[in-house]
Design a protein around this motif. Sequence first.
Motif, short mmCIF file in Angstrom:
data_model
loop_
_atom_site.label_atom_id
_atom_site.label_comp_id
_atom_site.label_asym_id
_atom_site.label_seq_id
_atom_site.Cartn_x
_atom_site.Cartn_y
_atom_site.Cartn_z
N GLY A 245 0.74 -0.82 -0.13
CA GLY A 245 0.01 0.11 -0.04
C GLY A 245 0.68 0.96 -0.14
O GLY A 245 0.35 2.48 -0.03
N ARG A 246 2.14 1.93 -0.32
CA ARG A 246 3.05 1.85 0.10
C ARG A 246 3.61 2.58 -1.90
O ARG A 246 4.01 1.84 -1.79
CB ARG A 246 3.98 2.46 1.28
N THR A 247 4.45 3.79 -1.90
CA THR A 247 5.04 3.21 -2.81
C THR A 247 6.51 3.80 -2.81
O THR A 247 6.76 4.99 -1.78
CB THR A 247 4.57 4.73 -3.83
N TYR A 248 8.52 3.58 -3.20
CA TYR A 248 8.33 3.65 -2.62
C TYR A 248 9.81 4.55 -4.38
O TYR A 248 9.28 3.50 -4.87
CB TYR A 248 9.95 3.24 -2.33
N LYS A 281 6.18 12.24 -9.67
CA LYS A 281 4.86 13.05 -8.48
C LYS A 281 4.45 12.29 -7.51
O LYS A 281 4.87 11.90 -6.85
CB LYS A 281 4.27 12.99 -9.82
N LYS A 282 3.90 13.49 -6.71
CA LYS A 282 3.81 12.96 -4.98
C LYS A 282 2.23 13.05 -4.53
O LYS A 282 1.25 13.94 -5.19
CB LYS A 282 4.54 14.46 -4.57
N ARG A 283 1.62 11.63 -4.40
CA ARG A 283 0.10 11.68 -3.72
C ARG A 283 0.24 12.96 -2.23
O ARG A 283 0.83 12.79 -1.42
CB ARG A 283 -0.49 10.34 -3.31
N PRO A 289 -9.18 12.43 -4.85
CA PRO A 289 -8.73 10.59 -4.42
C PRO A 289 -8.43 10.51 -6.25
O PRO A 289 -7.64 9.67 -6.60
CB PRO A 289 -9.57 9.39 -3.97
N ALA A 290 -9.27 10.81 -6.72
CA ALA A 290 -8.76 10.19 -8.26
C ALA A 290 -7.99 11.67 -9.08
O ALA A 290 -7.65 11.38 -10.40
CB ALA A 290 -10.41 10.72 -9.27
N ALA A 291 -7.66 12.17 -8.29
CA ALA A 291 -6.35 13.63 -8.93
C ALA A 291 -5.90 14.20 -7.75
O ALA A 291 -5.81 14.69 -7.97
CB ALA A 291 -7.62 14.90 -9.26
N PRO A 292 -5.39 12.85 -7.47
CA PRO A 292 -4.14 12.93 -6.31
C PRO A 292 -2.85 13.61 -6.04
O PRO A 292 -2.38 13.94 -4.68
CB PRO A 292 -3.84 11.69 -5.52
N TRP A 293 -2.05 13.57 -7.08
CA TRP A 293 -1.08 14.43 -7.55
C TRP A 293 -0.59 16.03 -7.50
O TRP A 293 -0.68 16.45 -8.86
CB TRP A 293 0.12 13.40 -8.66
N ARG A 294 0.59 15.77 -7.01
CA ARG A 294 1.26 16.82 -7.57
C ARG A 294 2.73 17.01 -7.23
O ARG A 294 3.42 16.06 -7.30
CB ARG A 294 1.39 17.89 -6.49
#
Length: 363
Positions: A245-248, A281-283, A289-294
């Motif tokens: 459930g995490r990204t690295y 890109k970072k959540r 939630p459908a557009a979570p990245w900056r």
Amino acid sequence: MTAPTTVDPAPDSSELPGAGPGGASSVRRKVLVLVVAVLLLGGVGFGAVRYAADRSDRRNQEQAGGPPVREGKVTLDPTGRQLLVRNLAWGPHRDEVSAVPADAPDGPRTASGVKCLRFFAAAGTGICLQAEHGALDDTYHASVLDSSLHELKRFPAPGIPTRARVAPSGHLVAWTVFVSGDSYAGTDFSTRTAIVDTRNWQFYDNLETFQLIRDGHPVQASDTNVWGVTFADDDRFYATVATGGRTYLVQGDLAARTLTTLHQNVECPSLSPDGTRIAYKKRVEGVDPAAPWRLYVLDLATMTETATAEQRNIDDQALWTDAHTLMYSMPGDYGSDLWTVPADGTGSPTMLVRSAVAPAYLG
């Protein structure tokens, strides 16, 4: 004496189905309603098909005000600095790899005739992810291209193309596809990322088989996904790994076949020209939630994060146009447009190229 024979009277017409007062007219009305309904449905279906056909036909015609696109010679070894893109402007050259001078990015485009869903190039080597349209479904493949955009080698791609990169030397190419799902926004997707060494055609067909190392210890996980390769040199690369459930952000080692975690909440990394920073890109919390990245930048020496001035949702692997500026795609009138923003958090977003995606600078 013989009993008289009794003959049953013929049934009254009012006993017949649909008969009786108004019965015949009622049947006619029902039939008429059915015929009208069938005609209306047929008309709607025909209209939808006609609209889709008309829209498809319009895509093959140049649109007024769009960038001029003309067929010509495109090379991955240009004499001057050029920007190559997948052209999205409507017309006969839509989806073709096209070139513009780097100092006139929204000027006339030269179309190569080579169509790609995803494209990237460096040092005279290109990677083109393409679709083959079948009767029932589509299949995909990755083509390694030479400096004249001729195919050198083709590899199967088991899903929808989403990311592509080439090492600065041109010796390594990488690509990512969706094996299931077609978006990174949710959790119900699976990716496959491959790397090919163009010097000997060694094929690393699935980076999920590499050993994942977290906090100095090997990790065994069955839910690993890898995507978004960016190369440092001919052995080291960076990518995103998702598990638990995490990204690295991970640093990959081709020779050792390892992926070592460096930082959390990093997707689609892009290494700066000097090798010191990662754009990604970072959540972020508190958004749709459908557009979570900056769009952020990470200093690899200090692990300090800097938010860029781009505050819209970014679903792309950004490209460094130089040491100070990032390029990325945003939805546009004809698919996507390319925008830029300073990497240090200053300034504001600026549209650079209309109707284009998958940029690569050469020369």
